[in-house]
Design an enzyme around this catalytic site. Structure first.
Site, mmCIF file in Angstrom:
data_model
loop_
_atom_site.group_PDB
_atom_site.id
_atom_site.type_symbol
_atom_site.label_atom_id
_atom_site.label_comp_id
_atom_site.label_asym_id
_atom_site.label_seq_id
_atom_site.Cartn_x
_atom_site.Cartn_y
_atom_site.Cartn_z
ATOM 1 N N CYS A 20 31.338 54.058 25.615
ATOM 2 C CA CYS A 20 31.440 52.602 25.726
ATOM 3 C C CYS A 20 32.907 52.187 25.627
ATOM 4 C CB CYS A 20 30.626 51.909 24.634
ATOM 5 S SG CYS A 20 31.268 52.228 22.975
ATOM 6 N N ASP A 430 42.844 44.689 56.430
ATOM 7 C CA ASP A 430 43.420 45.611 57.401
ATOM 8 C C ASP A 430 43.037 45.077 58.785
ATOM 9 O OD1 ASP A 430 44.475 48.056 58.528
ATOM 10 O OD2 ASP A 430 42.393 48.674 58.808
#
Length: 744
Positions: A20, A430
């Site tokens: 965690c 892109d």
């Protein structure tokens, strides 16, 4: 991966055993306090730590000992660290999967007996026997992790799970063995074996989903490394000798054959060919390589063979640099601070304090059965505060959100992307394969008026010629002519004219196909209407090809990478959401400007290398922006790894998809606004879930402690507390399921 800054060394080391965000904080704080370490930053998502240290004062072995002392480990074997970590993650996932299935199988009969057959003979003993392995064999990690946290004076979700299930279990064991203790006091001895077992299984399922995501974190790096060929042909005494790529030295002459990958960076010495450099530029058209032109590792030779002189090898190549930057971008992100773990750090000690306080108040208040009531109150507080609703608040909303995204053609690889998407205020696109289709096609043709009656026959000659051409754009012409059902004719001769085009003969008549520049240089006769069309197409950043008979141009053909139909609408939708849109491309300035104007993007940069894209994303982040990067190629992988949210086109490279947090199956940009809207709805559901989980605890815990007993004699029964706990979980799940019916 290691870099030196003066006398200090920066190194990224894989970490194992973290479960965690609190674990990540523990590892980070322990290393930061170690002598010789200047900085330490743990990335929980990639299970790694980046340390800046003085090698004269400490080393990786010393760091490993420090981390092992608190129950975790470092992988300090530099050669195979990534592979070892991947193996350990895969092994941990399989082990957790087996434990979860086994725990669930044992829990099912416990839940059935506890809910419907609680008065059956020997029922308590059967539940006890089945619950014991669920908690202390299959769910032992919760108790081990809780103990680790307690040793360091910390608490997390594991602490609350261990305490609530552990006390419920011990209380139930006592009641099973000593029912007379309660009967003599006029009370029924309830057991809570089913509550303890079900909680453990629920939390294990959540951890299983999280572990599955982690096991894939190294896939992108693996595929990038896979672009490097294992062996290479080096010219020794005039003959090619096969050596390992790692043995290549600067200055070696290397032979590259058709279809082979280029092993290192260098410069062509002899021969010529076309090389696919899409991993660097993102552009689909292969680049013509002749003597003196540079070549790069990982790019693919298409047709023809050549020899080149090695210039940069090993860690100095551009591919190695891309790999290094992807690793750095993944490792430099802040540790994932899960909201529930942060809350638990405060919530757990408070709940424990309230439970103890309730017990003490009852004991001190005196009265009949004060100790009994105090013990019941303490157990009830811990049972009702069990973090089931709190633990389910985030994962249930995420699971439904991920499922909803899949229905919409949006594949979400990690929960972090879904949680963070609603904050995006800048998006970098892109061009090739993202805004455009990524494949050159014939967009326009115009034939000379006097040649149109012979067009079918002439198309057959052009098809036959282009089928023999090695030029990358020839494929687009061949595809176009085949769609027009052109039939190739037999050619009597074929000649490739380097850098210009091709020359063929059909019978005794000569034909040429090549660039518009070739037609001008050869002073061909170009009709006025064909000149006008060619000029217009060139201005729109299209490539113009001329087809001529002898010295007369018969047709002009325009080839371009077309903008996808939905790109302009997607850009408009993103702008309406208040998001700034940028375009980056390895293509030339003229083409970039034409595409940007077509889709309505004001901010763009042409001729950008992979490092330029990543640097631009970083510069936006330095301004405090939350950045999403959208790409489809290997050349985008650095920027995708650097961005806060990374989105890959589904038809793009495997590496771009593996690096990205989200993938669009249809490669339609219009899915991006939908993905961000889905993120907003999911985060809203998470917040609502957490709100109701806390309201439930805010009301339930004081009642469990017995605040109403002095007023009206009401004391919450632990069994009712267990039912209330289950009801809170149902409400959280129900709220999350509302996402399934929401339209985007």
């Amino acid at each position: 991966m290691e870099t030196a800054t003066k006398s200090l060394i920066s190194k990224t080391i894989p970490v194992t055993g973290m479960s965690c965000a609190a674990c990540a904080v523990s590892v980070e704080s322990m290393l930061a306090a170690t002598e010789g370490i200047r900085e330490a930053g743990v990335n929980f998502a990639t299970q790694s730590v980046r340390v800046l240290f003085d090698p004269s004062k400490t080393n990786t072995s010393a760091m490993q000992q420090v981390i092992r002392s608190i129950g975790y480990d470092l992988i300090i074997d530099e050669e195979n660290a990534t592979e070892k970590q991947a193996e350990l993650q895969a092994s941990a996932y399989k082990q957790l999967q087996r434990k979860t299935i086994a725990a669930a199988l044992l829990t099912l009969p416990v839940a059935v007996i506890g809910m419907f057959f609680m008065d059956m003979q020997y029922g308590n003993y059967i539940m006890w026997a089945l619950t014991t392995p669920v908690l202390f064999v299959f769910g032992s990690s919760f108790y081990i992790n809780a103990w680790k946290q307690a040793r360091m004076g910390k608490a997390n979700m594991d602490t609350l799970v261990a305490l609530s299930t552990g006390i419920a279990y011990l209380f139930s064991v006592f009641n099973t063995l000593n029912p007379g203790f309660w009967h003599s006091r006029g009370l029924h001895p309830h057991v809570y074996f089913e509550a303890a077992a079900v909680v453990i299984v629920f939390i294990m399922v959540g951890k299983l989903l999280e572990q599955r995501a982690k096991s894939n974190t190294s896939a992108a790096i693996k595929k990038l490394i896979g672009l490097q060929p294992k062996t290479v042909w080096v010219i020794k005494d005039g003959e090619p000798v096969e050596l390992l790529a790692a043995q290549v030295q600067p200055g070696d002459i290397i032979l590259v054959r058709s279809g082979e990958k280029i092993p290192v960076d260098g410069v062509v010495e002899e021969g010529e060919s076309y090389v696919d450099e899409s991993m660097i530029s993102g552009e689909p058209v292969a680049v013509h390589k002749t003597k003196g032109v540079p070549v790069f590792a990982g790019t693919i030779n298409q047709k023809g063979s050549f020899r080149f002189r090695a210039d940069k090898v090993g860690s100095e190549t551009m591919l190695a640099n891309i790999i290094r930057m992807v690793q750095e971008a993944q490792g430099s992100k802040a540790p994932v601070q899960k909201l529930v773990d942060k809350i638990a750090g405060i919530f757990v000690p408070v709940v424990i304090g309230i439970a103890i306080l309730a017990f003490l108040v009852w004991v001190l208040a005196g009265g009949n059965n004060a100790v009994t009531h105090g013990l019941l109150a303490m157990v009830t507080v811990l049972v009702i505060a069990c973090p089931c609703a709190l633990g389910l608040a985030t994962p249930t909303a995420i699971m439904v959100g991920v499922g909803k995204g899949a229905e919409q053609g949006i594949l979400i690889r990690d929960a972090e992307s879904l949680e963070l998407g609603h904050k995006v205020n800048a998006i970098v696109l892109d061009k090739t394969g993202t805004i455009t289709a990524g494949k050159p096609v014939v967009t326009d043709t115009l034939w000379k008026a006097s040649a149109r009656h012979l067009q079918s026959e002439l198309e057959g000659i052009l098809l036959a010629a282009e089928q023999q051409s090695e030029h990358p754009l020839a494929t687009a012409v061949v595809q176009y002519l085949k769609e027009r059902n052109a039939v190739p004719v037999k050619l009597s001769s074929f000649e490739s004219i380097t850098g210009k085009g091709i020359s063929v003969k059909a019978g005794n008549i000569g034909y040429k196909a090549g660039s518009y520049k070739m037609a001008l240089e050869d002073k061909m006769n170009i009709p006025a209407d064909l000149q006008e069309a060619a000029g217009k197409w060139a201005a729109a950043a299209k490539t113009v090809i001329c087809f001529a008979q002898d010295n007369e141009v018969l047709a002009v053909i325009a080839i371009a990478d077309e903008v996808k139909p939905g790109s302009a609408k997607a850009v408009e939708a993103l702008k309406k959401m208040g998001i700034d849109v940028y375009m980056f491309t390895g293509d030339n300035q003229q083409t970039a400007a034409a595409v940007a104007a077509q889709v309505g993007i004001q901010h763009f940069k042409a001729e950008a290398l992979p490092a330029d894209k990543a640097a631009f994303v970083k510069s936006l982040q330095d301004q405090g922006r939350i950045v999403a990067m959208v790409g489809d190629g290997i050349n985008d992988s650095q920027a995708l790894a650097q961005a806060d949210i990374s989105i890959a086109m589904g038809k793009g490279s495997d590496i771009a998809i593996d690096t990205a947090g989200m993938s669009l199956i249809s490669s339609d940009l219009q899915q991006i606004p939908k993905a961000l809207a889905l993120s907003r709805s999911t985060v809203r559901a998470i917040r609502q879930n957490l709100f109701w989980a806390f309201i439930y605890n805010l009301i339930g815990i004081p009642l469990a402690a017995g605040v109403l007993y002095p007023v009206n004699g009401f004391l919450l029964n632990p069994m009712i507390a267990g039912a209330a706990m289950a009801l809170s979980s149902v409400s959280v799940i129900g709220n999350s399921l509302r996402l399934k019916w929401k339209k985007f």
